[in-house]
Design an enzyme around this catalytic site. Structure first.
Site, short mmCIF file in Angstrom:
data_model
loop_
_atom_site.label_atom_id
_atom_site.label_comp_id
_atom_site.label_asym_id
_atom_site.label_seq_id
_atom_site.Cartn_x
_atom_site.Cartn_y
_atom_site.Cartn_z
N HIS A 155 0.80 -1.33 -0.16
CA HIS A 155 -0.03 0.02 0.07
C HIS A 155 0.99 1.37 -0.03
O HIS A 155 0.31 2.26 -0.27
CB HIS A 155 -0.98 0.24 1.27
CG HIS A 155 -2.05 -1.08 1.36
ND1 HIS A 155 -3.28 -0.81 0.90
CD2 HIS A 155 -2.09 -2.40 1.35
CE1 HIS A 155 -3.92 -1.82 0.86
NE2 HIS A 155 -3.24 -2.91 0.95
N ASP A 353 3.62 9.42 -0.81
CA ASP A 353 2.63 8.65 -0.61
C ASP A 353 2.25 7.54 -1.46
O ASP A 353 2.62 7.91 -2.57
CB ASP A 353 1.37 9.51 -0.33
CG ASP A 353 0.43 9.12 0.70
OD1 ASP A 353 0.51 8.13 1.03
OD2 ASP A 353 -0.46 10.12 1.37
O1 F6P Z 1 -1.60 2.26 4.50
C1 F6P Z 1 -0.46 2.22 5.23
C2 F6P Z 1 -0.98 2.02 6.40
O2 F6P Z 1 0.42 1.57 7.38
C3 F6P Z 1 -1.57 0.84 6.79
O3 F6P Z 1 -0.88 -0.67 6.74
C4 F6P Z 1 -2.28 0.95 8.19
O4 F6P Z 1 -3.31 0.16 8.35
C5 F6P Z 1 -2.75 2.26 8.16
O5 F6P Z 1 -1.43 2.84 7.42
C6 F6P Z 1 -2.64 2.91 9.46
O6 F6P Z 1 -1.47 2.92 10.27
P1 F6P Z 1 -1.44 1.90 11.59
O7 F6P Z 1 -2.08 0.86 11.08
O8 F6P Z 1 -0.06 1.86 12.01
O9 F6P Z 1 -2.25 2.82 12.47
#
Ligand code: F6P
Length: 446
Positions: A155, A353
Protein backbone atom coordinates in the site's frame (compact mmCIF):
# COMPACT_ATOMS: atom_id res chain seq x y z
CA UNK A 1 -15.04 -19.99 -6.32
CA UNK A 2 -12.31 -20.61 -3.78
CA UNK A 3 -12.33 -18.76 -0.46
CA UNK A 4 -10.55 -15.43 -0.10
CA UNK A 5 -8.19 -15.10 2.87
CA UNK A 6 -6.89 -11.59 3.53
CA UNK A 7 -4.04 -11.03 5.96
CA UNK A 8 -3.01 -7.62 7.25
CA UNK A 9 -1.49 -6.20 10.39
CA UNK A 10 -4.44 -3.88 11.08
CA UNK A 11 -7.95 -5.17 10.47
CA UNK A 12 -11.39 -3.57 10.74
CA UNK A 13 -13.13 -5.52 13.46
CA UNK A 14 -16.92 -5.33 13.58
CA UNK A 15 -18.20 -2.91 16.22
CA UNK A 16 -14.80 -1.23 16.60
CA UNK A 17 -14.40 2.21 14.98
CA UNK A 18 -12.92 1.82 11.51
CA UNK A 19 -9.13 1.93 11.47
CA UNK A 20 -7.75 4.97 9.68
CA UNK A 21 -6.10 4.39 6.33
CA UNK A 22 -6.89 3.08 2.89
CA UNK A 23 -5.89 -0.48 3.65
CA UNK A 24 -8.76 -1.13 6.06
CA UNK A 25 -11.30 0.47 3.68
CA UNK A 26 -10.00 -1.43 0.64
CA UNK A 27 -9.78 -4.85 2.25
CA UNK A 28 -13.18 -4.48 3.88
CA UNK A 29 -14.75 -3.64 0.50
CA UNK A 30 -13.23 -6.77 -1.07
CA UNK A 31 -14.23 -8.96 1.87
CA UNK A 32 -17.83 -7.66 1.86
CA UNK A 33 -18.25 -8.81 -1.72
CA UNK A 34 -16.18 -11.98 -1.66
CA UNK A 35 -16.73 -13.10 1.95
CA UNK A 36 -13.98 -15.22 3.51
CA UNK A 37 -11.42 -14.98 6.28
CA UNK A 38 -9.58 -11.84 7.46
CA UNK A 39 -6.60 -12.57 9.67
CA UNK A 40 -4.52 -10.03 11.58
CA UNK A 41 -3.44 -8.38 14.79
CA UNK A 42 -6.21 -7.62 17.30
CA UNK A 43 -4.65 -4.24 18.12
CA UNK A 44 -4.06 -5.49 21.68
CA UNK A 45 -0.93 -6.34 23.63
CA UNK A 46 -1.14 -9.30 26.03
CA UNK A 47 1.31 -10.74 28.55
CA UNK A 48 0.61 -14.23 27.21
CA UNK A 49 -1.14 -14.24 23.84
CA UNK A 50 -3.60 -17.13 23.40
CA UNK A 51 -2.36 -20.13 21.40
CA UNK A 52 -5.40 -19.95 19.10
CA UNK A 53 -6.68 -16.91 17.20
CA UNK A 54 -9.93 -15.37 18.43
CA UNK A 55 -12.58 -15.78 15.73
CA UNK A 56 -15.67 -13.60 15.23
CA UNK A 57 -18.05 -14.05 12.28
CA UNK A 58 -20.18 -11.27 10.89
CA UNK A 59 -21.99 -10.89 7.53
CA UNK A 60 -20.10 -13.63 5.73
CA UNK A 61 -16.66 -12.57 7.02
CA UNK A 62 -14.69 -14.52 9.62
CA UNK A 63 -12.32 -12.25 11.53
CA UNK A 64 -9.43 -14.12 13.16
CA UNK A 65 -7.11 -12.10 15.37
CA UNK A 66 -4.07 -12.65 17.52
CA UNK A 67 -2.52 -10.46 20.23
CA UNK A 68 1.13 -9.40 20.37
CA UNK A 69 3.41 -9.41 23.40
CA UNK A 70 4.87 -6.07 24.49
CA UNK A 71 8.27 -7.10 23.11
CA UNK A 72 6.77 -8.09 19.76
CA UNK A 73 4.84 -4.82 19.59
CA UNK A 74 7.96 -2.80 20.40
CA UNK A 75 10.31 -4.58 18.01
CA UNK A 76 7.97 -5.46 15.16
CA UNK A 77 5.35 -2.67 15.06
CA UNK A 78 7.04 0.38 16.63
CA UNK A 79 10.54 -0.67 15.60
CA UNK A 80 11.03 -2.42 12.29
CA UNK A 81 7.65 -1.60 10.67
CA UNK A 82 7.27 2.02 11.67
CA UNK A 83 10.78 3.30 12.44
CA UNK A 84 12.67 1.31 9.80
CA UNK A 85 10.47 0.38 6.82
CA UNK A 86 7.96 3.24 6.99
CA UNK A 87 10.44 6.14 6.69
CA UNK A 88 12.71 4.24 4.31
CA UNK A 89 9.93 3.30 1.90
CA UNK A 90 8.72 6.91 2.00
CA UNK A 91 12.24 8.14 1.09
CA UNK A 92 12.48 9.98 4.43
CA UNK A 93 15.95 8.66 5.08
CA UNK A 94 16.80 11.12 7.87
CA UNK A 95 14.11 9.47 10.00
CA UNK A 96 15.19 5.94 9.15
CA UNK A 97 16.65 3.88 12.05
CA UNK A 98 17.75 0.26 12.13
CA UNK A 99 18.19 -2.17 14.98
CA UNK A 100 19.05 -5.84 14.54
CA UNK A 101 16.62 -6.81 17.32
CA UNK A 102 13.76 -5.06 15.56
CA UNK A 103 14.47 -7.12 12.47
CA UNK A 104 14.48 -10.29 14.61
CA UNK A 105 11.13 -9.21 16.07
CA UNK A 106 9.75 -8.64 12.55
CA UNK A 107 10.73 -12.14 11.47
CA UNK A 108 9.39 -13.60 14.72
CA UNK A 109 5.95 -11.99 14.32
CA UNK A 110 5.73 -13.07 10.68
CA UNK A 111 6.56 -16.65 11.74
CA UNK A 112 3.90 -16.40 14.45
CA UNK A 113 1.31 -15.12 11.95
CA UNK A 114 2.12 -18.09 9.66
CA UNK A 115 1.87 -20.66 12.48
CA UNK A 116 -1.48 -19.31 13.68
CA UNK A 117 -2.92 -18.89 10.19
CA UNK A 118 -1.89 -22.27 8.76
CA UNK A 119 -4.44 -24.44 10.67
CA UNK A 120 -7.25 -22.16 9.42
CA UNK A 121 -6.36 -22.59 5.74
CA UNK A 122 -8.12 -24.77 3.17
CA UNK A 123 -6.24 -26.27 0.21
CA UNK A 124 -7.88 -24.10 -2.47
CA UNK A 125 -7.88 -20.78 -0.59
CA UNK A 126 -6.62 -17.64 -2.36
CA UNK A 127 -4.41 -15.79 0.12
CA UNK A 128 -3.96 -12.02 -0.18
CA UNK A 129 -1.34 -10.48 2.13
CA UNK A 130 -1.30 -6.69 2.66
CA UNK A 131 1.44 -4.21 3.28
CA UNK A 132 4.98 -3.83 4.57
CA UNK A 133 4.34 -5.44 7.95
CA UNK A 134 4.05 -8.87 6.37
CA UNK A 135 6.64 -9.11 3.57
CA UNK A 136 8.14 -12.43 4.86
CA UNK A 137 4.76 -14.11 5.38
CA UNK A 138 4.70 -16.11 2.13
CA UNK A 139 8.12 -17.54 2.87
CA UNK A 140 7.04 -18.51 6.39
CA UNK A 141 3.83 -20.10 5.12
CA UNK A 142 5.69 -22.01 2.40
CA UNK A 143 8.20 -23.26 5.00
CA UNK A 144 5.26 -24.73 6.91
CA UNK A 145 3.99 -26.47 3.77
CA UNK A 146 1.34 -24.05 2.44
CA UNK A 147 0.82 -24.59 -1.30
CA UNK A 148 -2.02 -22.11 -1.95
CA UNK A 149 -1.62 -19.15 -4.29
CA UNK A 150 -0.38 -16.20 -2.26
CA UNK A 151 -0.53 -12.60 -3.49
CA UNK A 152 0.88 -9.48 -1.88
CA UNK A 153 -0.12 -5.83 -2.21
CA UNK A 154 2.12 -2.99 -1.05
CA UNK A 155 0.00 0.00 0.00
CA UNK A 156 3.00 2.32 0.39
CA UNK A 157 5.73 3.28 -2.12
CA UNK A 158 8.55 0.91 -3.03
CA UNK A 159 11.87 2.80 -2.95
CA UNK A 160 14.60 2.95 -5.55
CA UNK A 161 17.45 0.49 -5.08
CA UNK A 162 19.94 3.08 -3.80
CA UNK A 163 17.50 4.03 -1.02
CA UNK A 164 16.56 0.41 -0.35
CA UNK A 165 20.24 -0.43 0.11
CA UNK A 166 20.35 1.65 3.31
CA UNK A 167 18.54 -1.27 4.95
CA UNK A 168 21.09 -3.87 6.09
CA UNK A 169 18.84 -6.89 5.30
CA UNK A 170 17.48 -5.40 2.04
CA UNK A 171 18.40 -8.49 0.02
CA UNK A 172 16.34 -10.71 2.38
CA UNK A 173 13.40 -8.40 1.96
CA UNK A 174 13.56 -8.62 -1.84
CA UNK A 175 14.04 -12.41 -1.76
CA UNK A 176 11.03 -12.73 0.55
CA UNK A 177 8.90 -10.67 -1.79
CA UNK A 178 9.94 -12.93 -4.66
CA UNK A 179 8.18 -15.81 -2.86
CA UNK A 180 4.74 -14.42 -3.73
CA UNK A 181 2.78 -15.58 -6.78
CA UNK A 182 1.82 -11.98 -7.52
CA UNK A 183 3.05 -8.66 -6.13
CA UNK A 184 0.85 -5.61 -6.61
CA UNK A 185 2.05 -2.01 -6.39
CA UNK A 186 0.20 1.29 -6.33
CA UNK A 187 1.98 2.71 -9.39
CA UNK A 188 4.09 1.54 -12.31
CA UNK A 189 6.99 3.55 -10.82
CA UNK A 190 6.91 1.44 -7.63
CA UNK A 191 6.77 -1.70 -9.74
CA UNK A 192 9.84 -0.56 -11.68
CA UNK A 193 11.71 0.18 -8.46
CA UNK A 194 10.99 -3.35 -7.29
CA UNK A 195 12.37 -4.83 -10.51
CA UNK A 196 15.49 -2.69 -10.12
CA UNK A 197 15.80 -4.09 -6.58
CA UNK A 198 15.35 -7.62 -7.86
CA UNK A 199 18.04 -7.12 -10.50
CA UNK A 200 20.32 -5.67 -7.81
CA UNK A 201 19.86 -8.67 -5.52
CA UNK A 202 20.14 -11.28 -8.30
CA UNK A 203 22.82 -9.89 -10.64
CA UNK A 204 23.16 -13.26 -12.39
CA UNK A 205 19.53 -13.36 -13.40
CA UNK A 206 16.44 -12.55 -11.35
CA UNK A 207 13.75 -15.19 -10.74
CA UNK A 208 10.46 -14.82 -12.60
CA UNK A 209 8.13 -12.83 -10.37
CA UNK A 210 4.71 -11.77 -11.53
CA UNK A 211 4.02 -8.11 -10.68
CA UNK A 212 1.46 -5.48 -11.61
CA UNK A 213 0.34 -2.00 -10.74
CA UNK A 214 -3.14 -1.82 -9.22
CA UNK A 215 -3.84 1.77 -8.10
CA UNK A 216 -6.27 1.67 -5.20
CA UNK A 217 -9.38 3.81 -5.73
CA UNK A 218 -12.57 4.88 -4.02
CA UNK A 219 -16.20 3.78 -4.24
CA UNK A 220 -17.19 6.85 -6.29
CA UNK A 221 -20.97 6.52 -6.04
CA UNK A 222 -20.70 5.63 -2.35
CA UNK A 223 -18.72 8.82 -1.65
CA UNK A 224 -21.13 10.94 -3.73
CA UNK A 225 -24.11 9.56 -1.80
CA UNK A 226 -22.38 9.99 1.57
CA UNK A 227 -21.28 13.56 0.83
CA UNK A 228 -24.73 14.67 -0.38
CA UNK A 229 -26.50 13.05 2.56
CA UNK A 230 -24.02 14.55 5.05
CA UNK A 231 -24.94 18.11 3.97
CA UNK A 232 -28.26 17.66 5.78
CA UNK A 233 -26.68 16.46 9.02
CA UNK A 234 -26.10 18.59 12.12
CA UNK A 235 -22.27 18.39 12.30
CA UNK A 236 -21.86 19.55 8.70
CA UNK A 237 -24.57 22.24 8.98
CA UNK A 238 -22.92 23.53 12.18
CA UNK A 239 -19.51 23.59 10.56
CA UNK A 240 -20.85 25.55 7.57
CA UNK A 241 -22.72 27.98 9.87
CA UNK A 242 -19.41 28.55 11.71
CA UNK A 243 -17.76 29.73 8.48
CA UNK A 244 -20.11 32.78 8.36
CA UNK A 245 -19.63 33.18 4.64
CA UNK A 246 -15.88 32.62 4.62
CA UNK A 247 -14.23 30.21 2.23
CA UNK A 248 -12.92 26.88 3.45
CA UNK A 249 -9.74 25.00 2.68
CA UNK A 250 -9.60 21.47 4.11
CA UNK A 251 -6.91 18.88 4.83
CA UNK A 252 -7.58 15.41 6.29
CA UNK A 253 -4.56 13.27 7.17
CA UNK A 254 -3.41 10.79 9.77
CA UNK A 255 -0.96 12.70 11.97
CA UNK A 256 2.15 11.35 10.27
CA UNK A 257 5.39 13.14 9.33
CA UNK A 258 5.11 11.70 5.80
CA UNK A 259 1.99 13.82 5.22
CA UNK A 260 3.99 17.06 5.04
CA UNK A 261 1.85 18.90 7.59
CA UNK A 262 4.60 21.08 9.05
CA UNK A 263 5.58 22.20 5.56
CA UNK A 264 1.90 22.78 4.71
CA UNK A 265 1.30 24.92 7.81
CA UNK A 266 4.38 26.99 6.99
CA UNK A 267 3.22 27.41 3.39
CA UNK A 268 -0.17 28.60 4.67
CA UNK A 269 1.57 31.15 6.86
CA UNK A 270 3.47 32.36 3.76
CA UNK A 271 0.17 32.59 1.90
CA UNK A 272 -1.31 34.80 4.61
CA UNK A 273 1.82 36.96 4.64
CA UNK A 274 1.78 37.52 0.90
CA UNK A 275 -1.94 37.71 0.20
CA UNK A 276 -3.27 40.16 2.75
CA UNK A 277 -6.60 40.42 0.86
CA UNK A 278 -7.43 36.85 1.89
CA UNK A 279 -6.94 37.56 5.58
CA UNK A 280 -10.26 37.27 7.35
CA UNK A 281 -11.77 35.53 4.31
CA UNK A 282 -10.37 32.00 4.33
CA UNK A 283 -10.41 29.32 7.02
CA UNK A 284 -8.06 26.38 6.76
CA UNK A 285 -9.47 23.35 8.60
CA UNK A 286 -6.91 20.61 9.22
CA UNK A 287 -8.25 17.34 10.62
CA UNK A 288 -5.38 15.14 11.81
CA UNK A 289 -6.33 12.18 14.01
CA UNK A 290 -3.48 10.92 16.16
CA UNK A 291 -1.59 7.93 14.81
CA UNK A 292 1.25 5.77 16.21
CA UNK A 293 1.56 8.35 18.97
CA UNK A 294 3.78 6.19 21.17
CA UNK A 295 6.57 6.50 18.59
CA UNK A 296 8.90 9.41 19.35
CA UNK A 297 8.96 10.85 15.82
CA UNK A 298 5.16 11.06 15.86
CA UNK A 299 5.10 12.80 19.25
CA UNK A 300 7.67 15.30 17.92
CA UNK A 301 5.65 16.12 14.82
CA UNK A 302 2.59 16.67 16.98
CA UNK A 303 4.44 19.22 19.05
CA UNK A 304 5.78 20.97 15.96
CA UNK A 305 2.25 21.28 14.56
CA UNK A 306 0.88 22.68 17.80
CA UNK A 307 3.60 25.32 17.78
CA UNK A 308 3.04 26.18 14.12
CA UNK A 309 -0.73 26.52 14.73
CA UNK A 310 -0.09 28.82 17.67
CA UNK A 311 2.31 30.93 15.62
CA UNK A 312 -0.08 31.35 12.69
CA UNK A 313 -3.13 32.08 14.79
CA UNK A 314 -1.22 34.31 17.21
CA UNK A 315 0.07 36.39 14.36
CA UNK A 316 -2.95 36.59 12.04
CA UNK A 317 -6.14 35.81 13.99
CA UNK A 318 -8.63 38.54 14.73
CA UNK A 319 -11.42 38.82 17.27
CA UNK A 320 -13.83 37.24 14.80
CA UNK A 321 -11.52 35.07 12.66
CA UNK A 322 -9.22 32.12 13.34
CA UNK A 323 -7.21 31.36 10.17
CA UNK A 324 -6.16 27.81 11.09
CA UNK A 325 -8.39 25.29 12.83
CA UNK A 326 -6.34 22.26 13.76
CA UNK A 327 -8.16 19.23 15.19
CA UNK A 328 -6.72 15.93 16.37
CA UNK A 329 -10.13 14.28 16.51
CA UNK A 330 -11.57 11.83 14.02
CA UNK A 331 -15.03 12.03 12.44
CA UNK A 332 -17.35 9.46 10.90
CA UNK A 333 -16.50 8.95 7.24
CA UNK A 334 -19.79 10.47 6.00
CA UNK A 335 -19.22 13.65 8.03
CA UNK A 336 -15.74 14.02 6.55
CA UNK A 337 -17.20 13.68 3.05
CA UNK A 338 -19.69 16.44 3.91
CA UNK A 339 -16.89 18.72 5.18
CA UNK A 340 -15.03 18.11 1.92
CA UNK A 341 -18.08 18.96 -0.17
CA UNK A 342 -18.43 22.23 1.74
CA UNK A 343 -14.82 23.21 1.00
CA UNK A 344 -13.60 25.38 -1.89
CA UNK A 345 -10.08 23.93 -1.70
CA UNK A 346 -8.75 20.50 -0.70
CA UNK A 347 -5.07 20.39 0.22
CA UNK A 348 -3.13 17.09 0.10
CA UNK A 349 0.63 17.62 0.22
CA UNK A 350 2.43 14.48 1.48
CA UNK A 351 6.23 14.38 1.20
CA UNK A 352 5.68 10.92 -0.27
CA UNK A 353 2.60 8.71 -0.40
CA UNK A 354 1.77 5.33 -1.93
CA UNK A 355 -1.56 6.60 -3.29
CA UNK A 356 -3.54 8.91 -0.96
CA UNK A 357 -7.24 8.18 -0.97
CA UNK A 358 -8.12 11.52 0.66
CA UNK A 359 -7.26 13.23 -2.64
CA UNK A 360 -9.59 10.87 -4.50
CA UNK A 361 -12.35 11.21 -1.91
CA UNK A 362 -12.13 15.02 -2.10
CA UNK A 363 -12.77 14.91 -5.85
CA UNK A 364 -15.65 12.42 -5.56
CA UNK A 365 -17.27 14.42 -2.71
CA UNK A 366 -17.55 17.68 -4.72
CA UNK A 367 -20.74 19.18 -6.09
CA UNK A 368 -20.21 18.90 -9.89
CA UNK A 369 -22.09 22.20 -10.40
CA UNK A 370 -19.65 24.11 -8.18
CA UNK A 371 -16.67 21.89 -7.40
CA UNK A 372 -13.74 22.83 -5.18
CA UNK A 373 -10.15 22.74 -6.45
CA UNK A 374 -7.63 20.14 -5.31
CA UNK A 375 -4.01 20.95 -4.44
CA UNK A 376 -2.01 17.74 -4.72
CA UNK A 377 1.59 16.75 -4.08
CA UNK A 378 3.50 15.49 -7.10
CA UNK A 379 5.02 12.90 -4.72
CA UNK A 380 1.71 11.12 -3.99
CA UNK A 381 0.78 8.12 -6.15
CA UNK A 382 -2.58 9.80 -6.80
CA UNK A 383 -0.84 12.59 -8.76
CA UNK A 384 -0.13 10.07 -11.53
CA UNK A 385 -3.88 9.83 -12.14
CA UNK A 386 -5.32 13.16 -10.99
CA UNK A 387 -3.76 15.54 -13.48
CA UNK A 388 -6.70 17.93 -13.08
CA UNK A 389 -5.37 18.88 -9.64
CA UNK A 390 -3.11 21.86 -8.99
CA UNK A 391 0.09 19.84 -8.68
CA UNK A 392 2.74 21.10 -6.23
CA UNK A 393 6.07 20.02 -4.85
CA UNK A 394 5.35 19.83 -1.08
CA UNK A 395 8.85 21.10 -0.22
CA UNK A 396 8.32 24.23 -2.31
CA UNK A 397 6.59 26.42 0.27
CA UNK A 398 6.24 29.39 -2.04
CA UNK A 399 4.80 27.10 -4.72
CA UNK A 400 2.23 25.68 -2.27
CA UNK A 401 1.27 29.19 -1.11
CA UNK A 402 0.85 30.20 -4.76
CA UNK A 403 -1.29 27.09 -5.40
CA UNK A 404 -3.68 28.19 -2.63
CA UNK A 405 -4.06 31.55 -4.36
CA UNK A 406 -4.49 29.87 -7.80
CA UNK A 407 -7.13 27.51 -6.43
CA UNK A 408 -9.13 30.27 -4.76
CA UNK A 409 -9.06 32.34 -7.96
CA UNK A 410 -9.90 29.47 -10.33
CA UNK A 411 -12.95 30.29 -12.52
CA UNK A 412 -16.01 28.05 -12.30
CA UNK A 413 -15.67 26.67 -15.86
CA UNK A 414 -12.09 25.60 -15.20
CA UNK A 415 -13.02 23.97 -11.88
CA UNK A 416 -15.83 22.08 -13.59
CA UNK A 417 -13.60 20.90 -16.45
CA UNK A 418 -10.87 19.70 -14.08
CA UNK A 419 -13.40 18.03 -11.79
CA UNK A 420 -15.22 16.12 -14.52
CA UNK A 421 -11.93 14.86 -16.01
CA UNK A 422 -10.76 13.66 -12.60
CA UNK A 423 -14.12 12.08 -11.79
CA UNK A 424 -13.96 10.08 -15.03
CA UNK A 425 -10.50 8.83 -14.03
CA UNK A 426 -11.79 7.84 -10.58
CA UNK A 427 -14.64 5.89 -12.13
CA UNK A 428 -12.28 4.03 -14.45
CA UNK A 429 -10.04 3.01 -11.55
CA UNK A 430 -12.37 2.63 -8.62
CA UNK A 431 -12.14 0.50 -5.50
CA UNK A 432 -13.93 -2.43 -7.11
CA UNK A 433 -11.51 -2.37 -10.07
CA UNK A 434 -8.61 -2.49 -7.58
CA UNK A 435 -9.57 -5.74 -5.88
CA UNK A 436 -11.20 -7.34 -8.93
CA UNK A 437 -8.12 -6.79 -11.10
CA UNK A 438 -5.73 -7.96 -8.40
CA UNK A 439 -7.70 -11.12 -7.62
CA UNK A 440 -8.15 -11.93 -11.33
CA UNK A 441 -4.38 -11.62 -11.85
CA UNK A 442 -3.72 -13.78 -8.79
CA UNK A 443 -6.04 -16.51 -10.04
CA UNK A 444 -4.68 -16.32 -13.58
CA UNK A 445 -1.29 -17.66 -12.55
CA UNK A 446 2.05 -16.80 -14.13
O1 F6P B 1 -1.65 2.33 4.38
C1 F6P B 1 -0.55 2.34 5.21
C2 F6P B 1 -0.86 1.91 6.63
O2 F6P B 1 0.32 1.70 7.30
C3 F6P B 1 -1.70 0.66 6.75
O3 F6P B 1 -0.95 -0.52 6.63
C4 F6P B 1 -2.28 0.90 8.09
O4 F6P B 1 -3.37 0.12 8.39
C5 F6P B 1 -2.59 2.38 8.09
O5 F6P B 1 -1.56 2.93 7.33
C6 F6P B 1 -2.68 3.01 9.48
O6 F6P B 1 -1.52 2.80 10.23
P1 F6P B 1 -1.49 1.92 11.56
O7 F6P B 1 -2.11 0.59 11.23
O8 F6P B 1 -0.05 1.83 11.94
O9 F6P B 1 -2.31 2.65 12.55
Amino acid sequence: MSRLVCVSNRITLPRKTAAAGGLAVGVLAAMRVEGGLWFGWSGDVAAEPAAQPAIVSRDGIDYATIDLTQTQYDRYYRGFCNTTLWPLFHYLTDRFRYDHEWHEGYRDVNRRFAERLLPLLRPDDRIWVHDYHLIPLARELRALGARQRIGFFLHIPFPHLEVLRLLPPYADLVRNLAQYDLIGFQTAADEQSFHAGLAGVFPEGAPQVKTGSFPIGVDVDGVIAEASAAMRTEPVKRMIAGLIGRRLMIGVDRLDYSKGLVERFTAYQRFLERHATHRGRLIYLQIAPLSRDDIQAYAAIREALEQATGRTNGRFADTDWTPLRYLNKNFPHGTLMGFMRAAQVGIVTPLRDGMNLVAKEFVAAQDPADPGALILSSLAGAARELDGAVIVNPYDLRGVAQAVETSLAMPLAERQARHSAMLATLRGNDLKAWYTNFLAALSAGV
